[in-house]
Design a protein around this motif. Structure first.
Motif, PDB file in Angstrom:
ATOM      1  N   ASN A  68       3.867   0.144 -22.996  1.00 46.52           N
ATOM      2  CA  ASN A  68       2.710  -0.730 -23.246  1.00 46.52           C
ATOM      3  C   ASN A  68       3.067  -2.188 -23.030  1.00 46.52           C
ATOM      4  N   LEU A  69       4.220  -2.594 -23.515  1.00 47.43           N
ATOM      5  CA  LEU A  69       4.632  -3.991 -23.383  1.00 47.43           C
ATOM      6  C   LEU A  69       4.979  -4.338 -21.942  1.00 47.43           C
ATOM      7  N   ALA A  70       5.481  -3.388 -21.190  1.00 45.18           N
ATOM      8  CA  ALA A  70       5.838  -3.638 -19.786  1.00 45.18           C
ATOM      9  C   ALA A  70       4.594  -3.863 -18.935  1.00 45.18           C
ATOM     10  N   GLN A  71       3.451  -3.341 -19.370  1.00 42.55           N
ATOM     11  CA  GLN A  71       2.222  -3.473 -18.596  1.00 42.55           C
ATOM     12  C   GLN A  71       1.444  -4.741 -18.908  1.00 42.55           C
ATOM     13  N   LEU A  72       1.872  -5.489 -19.900  1.00 40.19           N
ATOM     14  CA  LEU A  72       1.154  -6.720 -20.258  1.00 40.19           C
ATOM     15  C   LEU A  72       1.204  -7.736 -19.127  1.00 40.19           C
ATOM     16  N   GLU A  73       0.084  -8.416 -18.929  1.00 36.69           N
ATOM     17  CA  GLU A  73       0.036  -9.485 -17.938  1.00 36.69           C
ATOM     18  C   GLU A  73      -0.233 -10.798 -18.659  1.00 36.69           C
ATOM     19  N   ALA A  74       0.592 -11.781 -18.367  1.00 36.70           N
ATOM     20  CA  ALA A  74       0.442 -13.096 -18.983  1.00 36.70           C
ATOM     21  C   ALA A  74       0.948 -14.147 -18.006  1.00 36.70           C
ATOM     22  N   SER A  75       0.474 -15.371 -18.189  1.00 37.23           N
ATOM     23  CA  SER A  75       0.872 -16.439 -17.270  1.00 37.23           C
ATOM     24  C   SER A  75       2.172 -17.116 -17.680  1.00 37.23           C
ATOM     25  N   SER A  76       2.577 -16.936 -18.925  1.00 35.19           N
ATOM     26  CA  SER A  76       3.841 -17.515 -19.397  1.00 35.19           C
ATOM     27  C   SER A  76       4.479 -16.567 -20.399  1.00 35.19           C
ATOM     28  N   PHE A  77       5.757 -16.785 -20.668  1.00 34.56           N
ATOM     29  CA  PHE A  77       6.423 -15.925 -21.633  1.00 34.56           C
ATOM     30  C   PHE A  77       5.860 -16.144 -23.035  1.00 34.56           C
ATOM     31  N   ALA A  78       5.457 -17.372 -23.348  1.00 36.91           N
ATOM     32  CA  ALA A  78       4.867 -17.638 -24.666  1.00 36.91           C
ATOM     33  C   ALA A  78       3.573 -16.842 -24.836  1.00 36.91           C
ATOM     34  N   GLU A  79       2.764 -16.799 -23.800  1.00 39.40           N
ATOM     35  CA  GLU A  79       1.528 -16.021 -23.843  1.00 39.40           C
ATOM     36  C   GLU A  79       1.850 -14.525 -23.945  1.00 39.40           C
ATOM     37  N   TYR A  80       2.861 -14.094 -23.212  1.00 39.88           N
ATOM     38  CA  TYR A  80       3.307 -12.702 -23.263  1.00 39.88           C
ATOM     39  C   TYR A  80       3.738 -12.337 -24.684  1.00 39.88           C
ATOM     40  N   ALA A  81       4.509 -13.212 -25.315  1.00 41.04           N
ATOM     41  CA  ALA A  81       4.984 -12.953 -26.677  1.00 41.04           C
ATOM     42  C   ALA A  81       3.808 -12.851 -27.647  1.00 41.04           C
ATOM     43  N   MET A  82       2.788 -13.660 -27.446  1.00 37.46           N
ATOM     44  CA  MET A  82       1.611 -13.618 -28.308  1.00 37.46           C
ATOM     45  C   MET A  82       0.874 -12.284 -28.140  1.00 37.46           C
ATOM     46  N   TYR A  83       0.679 -11.852 -26.897  1.00 33.88           N
ATOM     47  CA  TYR A  83       0.024 -10.566 -26.651  1.00 33.88           C
ATOM     48  C   TYR A  83       0.867  -9.413 -27.192  1.00 33.88           C
ATOM     49  N   ALA A  84       2.164  -9.504 -27.000  1.00 31.86           N
ATOM     50  CA  ALA A  84       3.067  -8.459 -27.489  1.00 31.86           C
ATOM     51  C   ALA A  84       2.996  -8.367 -29.010  1.00 31.86           C
ATOM     52  N   TYR A  85       2.933  -9.513 -29.673  1.00 35.04           N
ATOM     53  CA  TYR A  85       2.820  -9.525 -31.129  1.00 35.04           C
ATOM     54  C   TYR A  85       1.560  -8.793 -31.572  1.00 35.04           C
TER      55      TYR A  85
END
Length: 96
Positions: free
Chosen positions: A44-61
């Motif tokens: 699930n986390l590998a499929q996340l799309e985000a424009s920055s790592f900070a945004e990715y971390a927020m979605y992952a959280y």
């Protein structure tokens, strides 16, 4: 366990630039495989799309938190329940 693994990933990204570089190169799954995520959570986390790592971390959280809240905890009765004698006066009808 997933939240602990996510905290480890975010902390590692602060001190290890290879995490952010891997994210920017689209190879975040390589980094996730080194963390202690369950296989389904890792996918699930590998499929996340985000424009920055900070945004990715927020979605992952959000995903990890939702998954942890969705886990149903089994409420087991106390081992003492039913073994202790009841108060005999509580069962008797009282008249004023």
């Amino acid at each position: 366990m997933s939240m602990k693994a996510l905290n480890h990933l975010v902390a590692r990204s602060i001190v290890d630039p290879s995490v952010v570089i891997s994210f920017n190169d689209g190879r975040i799954s390589d980094v996730l495989s080194e963390c202690e995520f369950a296989p389904e959570m890792r996918a699930n986390l590998a499929q996340l799309e985000a424009s920055s790592f900070a945004e990715y971390a927020m979605y992952a959280y959000r995903i990890v938190k939702a998954a942890e809240e969705a886990e149903v905890s089994i409420k087991m009765p106390s081992p003492l329940e039913g073994l202790l004698p009841r108060d005999s006066r509580a069962d008797q009808e009282q008249v004023a």
